[in-house]
Design an enzyme around this catalytic site. Structure first.
Site, PDB file in Angstrom:
ATOM      1  CG  ASP A 248      36.739  35.332  51.973  1.00  0.00           C
ATOM      2  OD1 ASP A 248      36.140  36.178  52.381  1.00  0.00           O
ATOM      3  OD2 ASP A 248      36.078  34.119  51.616  1.00  0.00           O
TER       4      ASP A 248
ATOM      5  CG  HIS B  96      39.281  34.960  46.802  1.00  0.00           C
ATOM      6  ND1 HIS B  96      38.340  34.620  46.061  1.00  0.00           N
ATOM      7  CD2 HIS B  96      39.142  34.181  47.990  1.00  0.00           C
ATOM      8  CE1 HIS B  96      37.635  33.455  46.719  1.00  0.00           C
ATOM      9  NE2 HIS B  96      38.152  33.319  47.894  1.00  0.00           N
TER      10      HIS B  96
END
Length: 693
Positions: free
Chosen positions: A72, A224
């Site tokens: 993400d 991430h």
């Protein structure tokens, strides 16, 4: 239109270049944050994929021993390439849920992700919480991100991971409503089954441990590739992937793991075109941001430097006191020239104020082809001290030269037909001529019709902007403008420069610069007050300032060669033109950058620091204003309107400068525009002293 487009591009660029917002900030929750009675039980207990299946929404689970690595908040120019290198080294693919405002800055990373066999998904444009943003904002966030993908890869994606989402078990009623809405739009929401919690940077082994399955069920793992230091994420992947491969797990993309077909498709040509335009707009805005950043710094330095210089020069000007004084008898009578074109509203009051002077005067009214009752009013006054000349309309410079030809005295005062003098104004105006090197004297023009917000703004501008500048010009011996409302001249000086030129729309500035270049001193008599009418509508104000600014630029260009001259005229030109270029042209062009960055700082940076910096500028302006009003003997009560000048009036003045410069550069010849007259003095005598705010 061009200015508005540039501002819009600038705001796009600033928004896209705001600090990356990581959703990995501890807001994830494995349990619902609100009630979840509207969420179907089979969804709460189902898989991480949620998409429309006819009229219902079904869950999708990853296949047994299948792992989808998802990332993400990217792409990030530092960490995304390193993660891609790890995936490539181990021969696996992943799914990258990108933020539009990150992707638009690094479209080459989107291309690399796809070229390497990994998958793209949407994570919104600005990492907004889609559950609370509102439907229009949700649609805008997703649409803009899809356009970025289309422009960079010529593809669209059906995969979506809402910011601040977690597992299917953590869905509540609000997040479920988002899933329903996005599913109707064709999206498949991809949640997670395991969270590496790399956002907390707990250490390589702990991240790997958080992502180690305990059984054979397929997993969608959350990591991430942006939002902070992701060195631990990169290292953890290097340990985790071979370990899980050895345990019999297969790595693939989220779409394939969930059994979804055609999640990536060719973008429609219209989206490719719009996406490409969006990318180009961003890069143009990025260039503008860089330019405006420099402009903001330069503009801020110039503004603060000017403020401090004005304070110091005003204090020094006051310490030096007045120039040598000569009495009325020694000075002799003065010829006052009043050029008039359709001045019936105020001509009688103007003439009577001149005749009420304590200094002997000869008044010459030159009617420059008026179509109203100006001449009839002057003639009906029957005053022997007043000479009325009628001529065909030829413009203000020609009218002044006509009056100059009839002047009977060596000292000449020029005054507009909408202006009135105090009884001592002319006496105060001629005093500096005791110095034989003085060729012109600027008086102190003040706004008479200062009622209403627009009148107060102009009153503040006259006191702070014009009169504080004149004190500096006086000290530096480079006065660029003796205003048409109140100016005294030595007739010999006027003859030396050939009278008043009609080459520019700012004949007063043109004349003053010619006198300065000819070696004459030009000084400021602050006690020679004149009261003038100011525009009472925005339209009239724009027309007046547009003419002033354009005419001033014409005069600066006309006298540009003065900076190369030697002697007093060269020093005058170098000082005056440099100051005007910096503070009357360059600063207004740069100042909007400060305002744009203030808005940017409030919205995307540190609003407290931004507000503190902005307030410090306002405090400095207030200090200057208080001192200027004290020097002019004005009541400071009107300064309640000062903050509004920063928000409204000053922006209008900046726009005038920009428009004037554009007109000058384009070669358009602006015509003289007559100002409206309001009859401010028709029934009221001139003030004897500065009025209160």
């Amino acid at each position: 239109m061009l200015l508005a487009t540039l501002v819009c591009l600038l705001l796009v660029g600033l928004a896209a270049q705001a600090p990356a917002r990581s959703g990995a900030d501890g807001l994830y929750s494995a349990v619902p944050s609100g009630t979840n009675d509207a969420v179907p039980p089979d969804v709460l207990a189902g898989g991480p994929g949620l998409g429309a299946d006819g009229a219902t929404i079904r869950s999708y689970r990853p296949a047994v021993r299948t792992i989808a690595l998802t990332f993400d908040d990217g792409p990030d120019p530092e960490w995304t390439p390193q993660i891609l290198d790890v995936l490539s080294r181990h021969g696996v693919s992943g799914t990258f849920f990108v933020l539009g405002d990150q992707a638009i800055q690094h479209p080459e990373l989107l291309a690399r992700i796809r070229a390497q066999g990994s998958e793209l998904g949407v994570h919104s444009f600005t990492h907004v919480n889609l559950d609370v943003a509102g439907s229009w904002r949700d649609q805008l966030e997703l649409r803009l991100t899809q356009l970025v993908l289309a422009g960079a890869t010529h593809e669209t994606t059906a995969l979506l991971r809402p910011p601040f989402s977690s597992t299917s078990a953590a869905l509540d009623n609000r997040s479920w409503a988002t899933v329903e809405a996005t599913s109707r739009g064709g999206y498949v929401t991809v949640l997670a089954t395991m969270d590496g919690r790399d956002w907390a940077r707990p250490g390589i082994e702990e991240i790997a441990a958080n992502l180690t399955p305990s059984g054979t069920a397929g997993q969608v793992m959350l990591l991430h590739d942006s939002g902070g230091d992701r060195a631990q994420t990169v290292a953890a992947l290097d340990h985790l992937i071979p370990r899980l491969k050895a345990a019999g797990y297969r790595f693939t993309t989220a779409g394939e793991a969930l059994g979804l077909a055609n999640v990536t498709a060719a973008a429609p040509p219209s989206d490719v075109m719009l996406g490409t335009l969006l990318l180009w707009a961003f890069w143009l805005s990025r260039l503008l941001v860089a330019v405006v950043t420099v402009a903001m710094v330069v503009g801020g330095v110039i503004a603060v430097g000017r403020a401090l210089m004005l304070l110091a020069s005003a204090r020094r000007h006051r310490q030096l006191g007045s120039v040598p004084v000569i009495g009325a008898a020694t000075a002799g009578p003065v010829t006052v020239i009043v050029p008039a074109y359709n001045e019936e509203a105020g001509i009688e009051a103007a003439v009577r104020s001149l005749l009420a002077s304590t200094h002997p005067v000869q008044v010459v009214v030159v009617d420059d082809g008026s179509t109203d009752a100006t001449s009839r009013i002057v003639a009906s006054m029957g005053l022997p001290e007043v000479t009325l000349i009628r001529q065909e309309n030829a413009g203000k410079p020609a009218a002044l030269n006509t009056g100059l030809a009839l002047a009977q005295h060596e000292l000449v005062v020029m005054v507009d037909g909408d202006t009135i003098f105090e009884p001592e104004t002319i006496a105060n105006l001629v005093r500096p001529f005791a110095d034989p090197s003085v060729g012109a004297v600027s008086g102190n023009a003040k706004v008479a019709n200062r009622g209403g917000l627009l009148g107060r703004w102009q009153h503040i501008e006259y006191v702070i902007g014009f009169n504080m500048d004149r004190r500096w010009y006086d000290l530096a011996q480079c006065m660029p403008t003796v205003p048409g409302a109140v100016g005294g001249f030595r007739a010999q000086a006027l003859r030396d420069v050939g009278g008043v030129s009609g080459d520019t729309l700012a004949e007063d500035t043109d004349l003053t610069m010619a006198l300065g270049r000819a070696g004459w001193r030009i000084v400021y008599a602050e006690d020679a007050r004149a009261w003038t009418e100011a525009p009472q509508s925005l339209r009239a104000l724009w027309r007046q300032r547009y003419r002033w600014c354009y005419g001033t630029m014409q005069a600066m260009w006309k006298h540009r060669r003065g900076v190369l001259e030697h002697g007093p005229g060269g020093r005058y030109s170098r000082r005056g033109l440099t100051y005007m270029l910096l503070f009357q042209v360059l600063l207004p062009l740069l100042a909007p950058a400060v305002d744009v960055f203030a808005i940017y700082g409030l919205l995307f940076r540190d609003p407290v620091t931004t507000a503190a910096v902005w307030l410090s500028f306002q405090a400095l302006d207030l200090v200057i204003a208080l001192y200027a009003f004290r020097l002019d003997g004005e009541s400071p009560r009107v300064l309640w309107a000062l903050p509004l000048t920063q928000l409204c009036y000053r922006q209008l003045m900046y726009a005038v400068v920009i428009q004037s410069l554009a007109t000058a550069v384009s070669g358009i010849r602006l015509r003289w525009q007559r100002m409206d007259r309001y009859g401010t003095f028709a029934s009221a005598p001139p003030p004897a002293e500065p009025a209160s705010g």
